[in-house]
Design a protein around this motif. Structure first.
Motif, PDB file in Angstrom:
ATOM      1  N   TYR A  95      -4.679  -3.765  -9.142  1.00  0.00           N
ATOM      2  CA  TYR A  95      -3.277  -4.032  -8.846  1.00  0.00           C
ATOM      3  C   TYR A  95      -2.564  -2.752  -8.435  1.00  0.00           C
ATOM      4  N   CYS A  96      -1.808  -2.868  -7.382  1.00  0.00           N
ATOM      5  CA  CYS A  96      -0.928  -1.787  -6.953  1.00  0.00           C
ATOM      6  C   CYS A  96       0.397  -1.933  -7.685  1.00  0.00           C
ATOM      7  N   THR A  97       0.976  -0.818  -8.099  1.00  0.00           N
ATOM      8  CA  THR A  97       2.229  -0.863  -8.841  1.00  0.00           C
ATOM      9  C   THR A  97       3.190   0.209  -8.330  1.00  0.00           C
ATOM     10  N   ALA A  98       4.469   0.003  -8.635  1.00  0.00           N
ATOM     11  CA  ALA A  98       5.493   0.945  -8.204  1.00  0.00           C
ATOM     12  C   ALA A  98       6.624   0.997  -9.212  1.00  0.00           C
ATOM     13  N   THR A  99       7.295   2.126  -9.235  1.00  0.00           N
ATOM     14  CA  THR A  99       8.488   2.259 -10.051  1.00  0.00           C
ATOM     15  C   THR A  99       9.388   3.309  -9.425  1.00  0.00           C
ATOM     16  N   TYR A 100      10.662   3.267  -9.755  1.00  0.00           N
ATOM     17  CA  TYR A 100      11.589   4.299  -9.325  1.00  0.00           C
ATOM     18  C   TYR A 100      12.645   4.474 -10.407  1.00  0.00           C
ATOM     19  N   GLY A 101      13.340   5.567 -10.323  1.00  0.00           N
ATOM     20  CA  GLY A 101      14.399   5.833 -11.285  1.00  0.00           C
ATOM     21  C   GLY A 101      13.964   6.639 -12.485  1.00  0.00           C
ATOM     22  N   SER A 102      12.660   6.814 -12.649  1.00  0.00           N
ATOM     23  CA  SER A 102      12.140   7.627 -13.749  1.00  0.00           C
ATOM     24  C   SER A 102      11.614   8.936 -13.198  1.00  0.00           C
ATOM     25  N   ASP A 114       7.311  -1.098 -12.677  1.00  0.00           N
ATOM     26  CA  ASP A 114       8.178  -2.273 -12.659  1.00  0.00           C
ATOM     27  C   ASP A 114       7.786  -3.319 -11.625  1.00  0.00           C
ATOM     28  N   PHE A 115       7.053  -2.911 -10.615  1.00  0.00           N
ATOM     29  CA  PHE A 115       6.713  -3.833  -9.532  1.00  0.00           C
ATOM     30  C   PHE A 115       5.201  -3.877  -9.369  1.00  0.00           C
ATOM     31  N   TRP A 116       4.698  -5.090  -9.116  1.00  0.00           N
ATOM     32  CA  TRP A 116       3.257  -5.296  -9.074  1.00  0.00           C
ATOM     33  C   TRP A 116       2.870  -6.124  -7.858  1.00  0.00           C
ATOM     34  N   GLY A 117       1.718  -5.783  -7.294  1.00  0.00           N
ATOM     35  CA  GLY A 117       1.151  -6.611  -6.253  1.00  0.00           C
ATOM     36  C   GLY A 117       0.364  -7.761  -6.833  1.00  0.00           C
ATOM     37  N   GLN A 118      -0.238  -8.558  -5.955  1.00  0.00           N
ATOM     38  CA  GLN A 118      -0.992  -9.727  -6.389  1.00  0.00           C
ATOM     39  C   GLN A 118      -2.409  -9.380  -6.823  1.00  0.00           C
ATOM     40  N   GLY A 119      -2.879  -8.230  -6.439  1.00  0.00           N
ATOM     41  CA  GLY A 119      -4.212  -7.806  -6.845  1.00  0.00           C
ATOM     42  C   GLY A 119      -5.268  -8.046  -5.785  1.00  0.00           C
ATOM     43  N   THR A 120      -6.306  -7.230  -5.837  1.00  0.00           N
ATOM     44  CA  THR A 120      -7.447  -7.393  -4.944  1.00  0.00           C
ATOM     45  C   THR A 120      -8.727  -7.206  -5.766  1.00  0.00           C
ATOM     46  N   GLN A 121      -9.708  -8.076  -5.516  1.00  0.00           N
ATOM     47  CA  GLN A 121     -10.926  -8.080  -6.327  1.00  0.00           C
ATOM     48  C   GLN A 121     -11.890  -7.002  -5.840  1.00  0.00           C
ATOM     49  N   VAL A 122     -12.399  -6.241  -6.784  1.00  0.00           N
ATOM     50  CA  VAL A 122     -13.478  -5.284  -6.510  1.00  0.00           C
ATOM     51  C   VAL A 122     -14.656  -5.676  -7.392  1.00  0.00           C
ATOM     52  N   THR A 123     -15.796  -5.912  -6.756  1.00  0.00           N
ATOM     53  CA  THR A 123     -16.999  -6.288  -7.488  1.00  0.00           C
ATOM     54  C   THR A 123     -18.107  -5.301  -7.152  1.00  0.00           C
ATOM     55  N   VAL A 124     -18.670  -4.691  -8.192  1.00  0.00           N
ATOM     56  CA  VAL A 124     -19.740  -3.717  -8.002  1.00  0.00           C
ATOM     57  C   VAL A 124     -21.018  -4.295  -8.592  1.00  0.00           C
ATOM     58  N   SER A 125     -22.001  -4.476  -7.764  1.00  0.00           N
ATOM     59  CA  SER A 125     -23.276  -5.052  -8.215  1.00  0.00           C
ATOM     60  C   SER A 125     -24.240  -3.945  -8.597  1.00  0.00           C
ATOM     61  N   SER A 126     -25.075  -4.258  -9.581  1.00  0.00           N
ATOM     62  CA  SER A 126     -26.025  -3.243 -10.068  1.00  0.00           C
ATOM     63  C   SER A 126     -27.347  -3.331  -9.319  1.00  0.00           C
TER      64      SER A 126
END
Length: 126
Positions: A95-102, A114-126
Motif C-alpha cells: 500500500y502506498c500512503t501519504a500524510t502532510y502537516g507533520s 492519513d491517506f492510503w491507496g488500494q494496494g498492489t499484490q506482490v507475490t514472490v515464489s520460491s
C-alpha cells in the motif's frame, strides 16, 4: 483529500526485482511525506519505508534495508519502491500512503499516514 494509485505489482521468483509506483493527486505532491506499507495473509499491516517531502530523508523497516529503495519524483507526483533480492516472505499486498502537516520527525516516530491507496499484490515464489 489525497488520491493514491499504485502499480507495478506482480509475480516474481525469489532473488528477482520489482519496482512499485504510486501516483498521487489532490494536493501538492511536494508537501506530502510518502510511505509504503504491506500486509501479508493472516498478518498485521507492516510499515516498509517512508520518504520525506523533499526526498532527502528516508526510513526503512529492518527486514528490507539494503534490498528496497524508496524514492520520489516531485515533478511526476510519483513515489517509487524499488525492490531487489526479493524473498518469499516479501509476498504481500503493498500500500502506498501519504500524510502532510507533520514534521518528518513526527512521521518517523508515529509512522502514521492519513491517506492510503488500494494496494498492489506482490507475490514472490520460491
Amino acid at each position: 483529500q489525497v488520491q493514491l494509485v499504485e502499480s507495478g505489482g506482480g509475480l516474481v521468483q525469489a532473488g528477482g526485482s520489482l519496482r512499485l509506483s504510486c501516483a498521487a493527486s489532490g494536493r501538492a505532491f511536494s508537501t506530502l511525506h510518502m510511505g509504503w506499507f504491506r500486509q501479508a495473509p493472516r498478518k498485521d499491516r507492516e510499515f516498509v519505508a517512508a520518504i520525506s517531502w523533499s526526498g532527502q530523508s528516508t526510513d526503512y523497516v529492518e527486514s528490507v534495508k539494503g534490498r528496497f529503495t524508496i524514492s520520489r519524483d516531485n515533478a511526476k507526483n510519483t513515489v517509487y519502491l524499488q525492490m531487489t533480492n526479493l524473498k518469499p516472505e516479501d509476498t504481500a499486498v503493498y500500500y502506498c500512503t501519504a500524510t502532510y502537516g507533520s514534521t518528518w520527525l513526527q512521521v518517523l516516530k508515529s509512522r502514521r499516514f492519513d491517506f492510503w491507496g488500494q494496494g498492489t499484490q506482490v507475490t514472490v515464489s520460491s
